[in-house]
Design an enzyme around this catalytic site. Structure first.
Site, PDB file in Angstrom:
ATOM      1  N   ARG A  86     -14.169  12.939   8.596  1.00  0.00           N
ATOM      2  CA  ARG A  86     -12.842  13.582   8.679  1.00  0.00           C
ATOM      3  C   ARG A  86     -12.616  14.512   7.489  1.00  0.00           C
ATOM      4  O   ARG A  86     -12.052  15.604   7.612  1.00  0.00           O
ATOM      5  CB  ARG A  86     -11.740  12.514   8.705  1.00  0.00           C
ATOM      6  CG  ARG A  86     -11.649  11.761  10.010  1.00  0.00           C
ATOM      7  CD  ARG A  86     -10.802  10.512   9.863  1.00  0.00           C
ATOM      8  NE  ARG A  86      -9.457  10.817   9.419  1.00  0.00           N
ATOM      9  CZ  ARG A  86      -8.661   9.956   8.775  1.00  0.00           C
ATOM     10  NH1 ARG A  86      -9.071   8.745   8.493  1.00  0.00           N
ATOM     11  NH2 ARG A  86      -7.453  10.315   8.419  1.00  0.00           N
ATOM     12  N   HIS A 121       0.856  -1.194   0.000  1.00  0.00           N
ATOM     13  CA  HIS A 121       0.000   0.000   0.000  1.00  0.00           C
ATOM     14  C   HIS A 121       0.886   1.235   0.000  1.00  0.00           C
ATOM     15  O   HIS A 121       1.871   1.305   0.732  1.00  0.00           O
ATOM     16  CB  HIS A 121      -0.907   0.004   1.235  1.00  0.00           C
ATOM     17  CG  HIS A 121      -1.868   1.149   1.254  1.00  0.00           C
ATOM     18  ND1 HIS A 121      -3.045   1.139   0.534  1.00  0.00           N
ATOM     19  CD2 HIS A 121      -1.815   2.353   1.869  1.00  0.00           C
ATOM     20  CE1 HIS A 121      -3.679   2.277   0.720  1.00  0.00           C
ATOM     21  NE2 HIS A 121      -2.951   3.041   1.528  1.00  0.00           N
TER      22      HIS A 121
HETATM   23  N1  URA Z   1      -5.846   6.649   3.102  1.00  0.00           N
HETATM   24  C1  URA Z   1      -6.767   6.010   3.851  1.00  0.00           C
HETATM   25  O1  URA Z   1      -7.258   4.951   3.486  1.00  0.00           O
HETATM   26  N2  URA Z   1      -7.152   6.592   5.009  1.00  0.00           N
HETATM   27  C2  URA Z   1      -6.637   7.752   5.461  1.00  0.00           C
HETATM   28  O2  URA Z   1      -7.001   8.186   6.521  1.00  0.00           O
HETATM   29  C3  URA Z   1      -5.680   8.407   4.660  1.00  0.00           C
HETATM   30  C4  URA Z   1      -5.289   7.825   3.485  1.00  0.00           C
END
Ligand code: URA
Length: 440
Positions: A170, A84
């Protein structure tokens, strides 16, 4: 337990118990926490942070909000490993890496995201291939992983649904940039994908979310610690994102660069190759498919050189609904821009630096990225043959080629790029592309 009491304790800087965090995660999932309470919790964490134990509890709470993929019944003859990236500009590493490590015996069920903001998204790149289904049903996803070794698809609704709700809040409350919340958000989705191992590529520099090395180390260190404590074997590399990664930026253009890389046609960008090989070595060592990172890297080089990685990419594309001959005839299945125009140097000197974020924003300006989550994008646009930092240029030397839908868009991008690419003297010292390796 009362949500407002738990929020108050976090607001006052106290450490929450595992039960309290599990309660919050359940409340986010079943909507017993109101939007206001989720927002207040996120803001309290933003200011007060979380201990490692709290981060682990938050991650596992988000995992439990949905299903966890189980690969055991498939009896796969290799480890389930994923990579990732924290996101960058020109970051097409996943498209190259998944087929390379799959060709070496790993199984890679890669669940990726769309681009938002200045960073490109792996899913948008794959969506540029006509017919490729980024949202297949679970049975198709599992079949392609089993038969091909890798499948790159979009987020499904049932993995860590509480993260989706929390992330949505968020996003609109200025609380995305919180390391504990980022760590639990990323890792919850990876743990829910049923992996045996994860390698994180934490990007660092002007084109990355972490624009300083201090921040990148903070994020990478926490990802590795929390993932391992939550039961997912994880290592991380911190890699440079202070310039475009590779030669091309833009969705269809990055697929073309990927195919050329996998087939060995055309020059291979050395920095991009270094990142791909370093991550491949990590993944193969983590999955016990190689006795060391160096040995894993040698296996990856071999799979690339003898064409197995290119063949795996082709089978993945075909398995997910794309054409069977994309590797042989990529131009048939990828859109082309109407206008191709060079962006040239306005003065002589060396390329001493680059604002990679501005380059990503220039792609959005061309229509190749999103300002809002539901914006449509033009897959054809972007930049090719992007100059490296350190290159000597004369006035009029090409810095890149701009691919645009209209002349006016190309001119706007050129003006932006001329500001983003700094030309001066002296030549900057070479910067390593892999900055550090973080392990438990
Ligand atoms: N990628 C995500 O999956 N979550 C985050 O909070 C930031 C980047």
């Amino acid at each position: 337990m009362l949500p407002q009491e738990i929020i108050r304790r976090k607001r006052d800087g106290l450490e929450l118990s595992g039960e309290e965090i599990a309660f919050i995660a359940r409340g986010i999932t079943d909507n017993s926490l109101s939007e206001g309470q989720v927002a207040a919790f996120a803001m309290a964490v933003f200011f007060r942070g979380m201990t490692t134990a709290e981060r682990v509890a938050m991650t596992l709470g988000l995992v439990r909000s949905g299903v966890t993929l189980d690969w055991n019944d498939l009896d796969l003859p290799g480890p389930i490993i994923d990579k990732h990236s924290s996101g960058g500009v020109g970051d097409k590493v996943s498209l190259m890496l998944a087929p390379i490590v799959a060709a070496c015996g790993a199984f890679v069920p890669m669940i990726s995201g769309r681009g938002l903001g200045h960073t490109g998204g792996t899913l948008d790149k794959l969506s540029a291939i006509s017919g490729y289904d980024v949202q297949p049903d679970v049975a198709t996803f599992r079949r392609v992983v089993r038969e091909v070794g890798c499948a790159i698809i979009g987020q499904t609704d049932d993995l860590a649904p509480a993260d989706r709700r929390l992330y949505g809040v968020r996003d609109v409350t200025a609380t995305v940039e919180s390391i504990p919340l980022i760590v639990s958000s990323i890792l919850s989705k990876k743990i829910a994908a049923g992996l045996d191992g994860l390698v994180m590529d934490v990007k660092c520099g002007s084109g990355a979310f972490c624009d300083t090395e201090v921040m990148a180390r903070d994020l990478a260190g926490s990802l590795v610690t929390v993932a391992n404590q939550a039961g997912l074997s994880t290592t991380a590399l911190i890699t440079d994102m202070d310039q475009v990664l590779g030669r091309d930026v833009g969705n269809a253009l990055e697929v073309l660069e990927t195919i050329a890389y996998l087939t060995g046609e055309g020059p291979r960008d050395p920095r991009l190759h270094e990142v791909v090989m370093a991550l491949a070595g990590e993944m193969l060592a983590l999955g016990d498919l190689a006795p060391s990172v160096a040995a894993g890297r040698a296996r990856a080089e071999a799979a690339l050189a003898d064409g197995r990685a290119a063949e795996t990419f082709a089978r993945m594309v075909a398995g997910l609904g794309g054409p069977t001959d994309v590797v042989e005839n990529p131009g048939r299945y990828l859109a082309h821009a109407a206008v191709i125009k060079p962006c040239t140097a306005a003065r002589p000197g060396h390329v001493v630096g680059m604002n990679a974020r501005e380059v990503g924003i220039a792609v959005i300006g061309l229509g190749g990225g999103r300002s809002h989550a539901d914006d449509a994008i033009d897959p054809a646009v972007g930049f090719t043959e992007f100059v490296d930092v350190g290159t000597k240029v004369r006035t009029g030397s090409p810095l890149c080629l701009v691919h645009a839908a209209r002349e006016v868009d190309a001119d706007e991008a050129i003006a932006r790029l001329r500001k983003a690419i700094r030309i001066g003297e002296p030549a900057p010292p070479p910067r390593p592309v892999v900055i550090d390796r973080i392990v438990e």
